[in-house]
Design an enzyme around this catalytic site. Structure first.
Site, PDB file in Angstrom:
ATOM      1  N   ASP A  67      74.881  32.741  -8.703  1.00 27.56           N
ATOM      2  CA  ASP A  67      76.172  33.298  -9.097  1.00 27.56           C
ATOM      3  C   ASP A  67      76.979  32.945 -10.184  1.00 27.56           C
ATOM      4  O   ASP A  67      78.360  33.064  -9.933  1.00 27.56           O
ATOM      5  CB  ASP A  67      76.464  34.905  -8.541  1.00 27.56           C
ATOM      6  N   ASP A 106      79.099  27.595  -7.627  1.00 27.13           N
ATOM      7  CA  ASP A 106      77.901  27.496  -7.918  1.00 27.13           C
ATOM      8  C   ASP A 106      76.999  26.740  -8.738  1.00 27.13           C
ATOM      9  O   ASP A 106      76.302  25.624  -8.077  1.00 27.13           O
ATOM     10  CB  ASP A 106      77.363  28.550  -8.118  1.00 27.13           C
ATOM     11  N   ASN A 151      79.957  37.552  -8.568  1.00 31.07           N
ATOM     12  CA  ASN A 151      80.961  36.437  -9.971  1.00 31.07           C
ATOM     13  C   ASN A 151      81.082  37.410 -11.442  1.00 31.07           C
ATOM     14  O   ASN A 151      82.640  37.294 -11.537  1.00 31.07           O
ATOM     15  CB  ASN A 151      80.447  35.230  -9.646  1.00 31.07           C
ATOM     16  N   THR A 195      73.925  30.959  -2.854  1.00 32.54           N
ATOM     17  CA  THR A 195      75.476  31.041  -3.041  1.00 32.54           C
ATOM     18  C   THR A 195      76.077  32.496  -3.942  1.00 32.54           C
ATOM     19  O   THR A 195      77.399  32.513  -4.086  1.00 32.54           O
ATOM     20  CB  THR A 195      75.768  29.827  -3.555  1.00 32.54           C
ATOM     21  N   PHE A 197      84.145  37.407  -0.743  1.00 35.74           N
ATOM     22  CA  PHE A 197      83.526  38.123  -1.456  1.00 35.74           C
ATOM     23  C   PHE A 197      81.983  38.478  -1.720  1.00 35.74           C
ATOM     24  O   PHE A 197      80.955  39.037  -1.510  1.00 35.74           O
ATOM     25  CB  PHE A 197      83.828  37.019  -2.978  1.00 35.74           C
ATOM     26  N   ASN A 198      81.119  36.797  -0.900  1.00 33.63           N
ATOM     27  CA  ASN A 198      79.757  37.164  -1.402  1.00 33.63           C
ATOM     28  C   ASN A 198      79.251  38.961  -0.126  1.00 33.63           C
ATOM     29  O   ASN A 198      78.199  38.724  -0.830  1.00 33.63           O
ATOM     30  CB  ASN A 198      78.522  36.127  -0.623  1.00 33.63           C
ATOM     31  N   HIS A 202      83.382  26.267  -3.272  1.00 32.36           N
ATOM     32  CA  HIS A 202      82.580  26.410  -1.453  1.00 32.36           C
ATOM     33  C   HIS A 202      81.167  26.708  -1.203  1.00 32.36           C
ATOM     34  O   HIS A 202      80.581  25.975  -0.652  1.00 32.36           O
ATOM     35  CB  HIS A 202      82.524  28.179  -1.682  1.00 32.36           C
ATOM     36  N   ASP A 203      80.487  26.774  -2.428  1.00 37.03           N
ATOM     37  CA  ASP A 203      79.205  26.401  -2.521  1.00 37.03           C
ATOM     38  C   ASP A 203      78.853  25.965  -2.333  1.00 37.03           C
ATOM     39  O   ASP A 203      77.677  25.412  -2.265  1.00 37.03           O
ATOM     40  CB  ASP A 203      78.512  27.826  -4.054  1.00 37.03           C
TER      41      ASP A 203
HETATM   42  C1  BDR Z   1      82.666  33.005  -3.239  1.00 37.77           C
HETATM   43  O1  BDR Z   1      82.546  33.357  -3.893  1.00 37.77           O
HETATM   44  C2  BDR Z   1      82.296  34.061  -5.238  1.00 37.77           C
HETATM   45  O2  BDR Z   1      83.843  33.865  -6.093  1.00 37.77           O
HETATM   46  C3  BDR Z   1      82.662  32.329  -5.106  1.00 37.77           C
HETATM   47  O3  BDR Z   1      81.135  31.330  -6.438  1.00 37.77           O
HETATM   48  C4  BDR Z   1      81.740  32.012  -3.859  1.00 37.77           C
HETATM   49  O4  BDR Z   1      80.010  31.651  -3.684  1.00 37.77           O
HETATM   50  C5  BDR Z   1      83.710  32.896  -2.438  1.00 37.77           C
HETATM   51  O5  BDR Z   1      83.860  33.985  -1.483  1.00 37.77           O
HETATM   52 CA    CA Z   2      78.685  31.996  -5.963  1.00 39.28          CA
END
Ligand code: BDR
Ligand code: CA
Length: 312
Positions: free
Chosen positions: A13, A18, A42, A127, A168-169, A241-242
């Site tokens: 996303d 990402d 996102n 991701t 978040f994810n 993160h991703d």
């Molecule tokens: C995740 O949430 C999104 O905002 C980022 O792309 C990442 O995948 C981090 O919590």
């Molecule tokens: Ca992401």
């Protein structure tokens, strides 16, 4: 492609991190990106799909198909993360709209077809919210034989980021996440515990900017992304993160990880999307995921800089 490389599909996303994850994959001969699929997260699906096409165009890899997937979580309304990634989902770099289009197939069908056509099992790297992957497992249960493993960015052993309890994810589509963790597949969870050790900042950007179009693009992404992490976490750099999930596919020894049972909270409002990791094995349940615990952040940043510098 290198005959020894690991075939993978990135389900994403984009999203600043990402985008960097995708570029890392494109720069790395250890993996072959069979396709990029998109999901609302996102930003809405239109934006995340456009951003995926943009990244491929910047990297001169428009040969890689993009398939748009689910615009909304399985049962919840879409809640985007524009406070982190801006309105477009990838604010910062100033780029023309992409000249290419997604393929004429839904991401879930695209992944199923790609898995079926592959001569060897494929690694899935989600991701974003896990909506597409959950639907894939429900709709095409037979394709699991052709999934080598799932390396997802999401969750946390400790604290969350979207809420104090949840990342978040997983928070965005907890029902989908529960399907994936309960699937019996070989799942690796790359959560906030590791990704908050995998930081990149303006200094990395400065080194990348002169290396080419992709380097300058990542520098612009970092300049924007760091602002949020300065405000909220007092960091002068951002967790990428991703890209840690992709890095685990490229360098299987980079992460320190252990197998635990992970359950996803779907009922409570307070703890919605929390990944409950049985770190001390008190439930007696068999582990269902390999959970990332630590990473050498310095090494991570250096590896990313080195790889992205190889791109146009
Ligand atoms: C995740 O949430 C999104 O905002 C980022 O792309 C990442 O995948 C981090 O919590
Ligand atoms: Ca992401």
């Amino acid at each position: 492609p290198d005959p020894m490389s690991t075939p993978m599909i990135l389900d994403c996303d984009p999203g600043h991190d990402d985008a960097i994850a995708l570029l890392l994959a494109l720069a790395s001969p250890e993996v072959e990106v069979l396709g990029v699929t998109t999901v609302g997260g996102n930003a809405d699906l239109e934006n995340t799909t456009r951003n995926a096409l943009t990244v491929l165009e910047v990297a001169e890899r428009t040969d890689i198909p993009v398939a748009a997937g689910c615009g909304h979580p399985l049962v919840r309304p879409l809640v985007v993360a524009d406070h982190v990634h801006g309105k477009s989902g990838m604010d910062g770099p100033q780029l023309d709209p992409p000249t290419t289009e997604p393929v004429d197939a839904h991401a879930v069908d695209f992944i199923a077809e790609t898995l079926a056509a592959s001569s060897e099992p494929v690694t899935l790297v989600p991701t974003g919210p896990l909506t597409n992957i959950a639907l894939l497992l429900r709709h095409f249960p037979d394709v699991v034989d052709n999934i080598r493993r799932v390396v997802l960015m999401g969750g946390a052993v400790g604290l969350g980021n979207r809420t104090p309890a949840a990342e978040f994810n997983i928070w965005a589509d907890p029902e989908a996440a529960a399907v994936v963790f309960e699937s019996g597949l070989d799942v690796t969870m790359v959560g906030l515990d590791v990704t908050h050790q995998a930081l990149m900042g303006r200094e990395h950007g400065k080194r990348l900017r002169p290396t080419g179009r992709c380097g300058a693009f990542v520098a612009d992404l970092l300049d924007f992304f760091v602002q949020f992490h300065e405000r909220v976490y007092g960091l002068d750099s951002s967790p990428i993160h991703d890209a840690v999930a992709v890095a685990d596919v490229i360098w299987p020894d980079l992460l320190e990880a252990e197998r635990f049972h992970v359950a996803v909270e779907t009922d409570s409002e307070l703890n919605r999307g929390r990944t409950v990791v049985d770190r001390w094995r008190v439930t007696g349940k068999d582990p269902n995921a390999r959970v990332g615990l630590a990473i050498d952040g310095n090494e991570f940043g250096e590896k990313i800089v080195e790889r992205i510098s190889r791109l146009p």
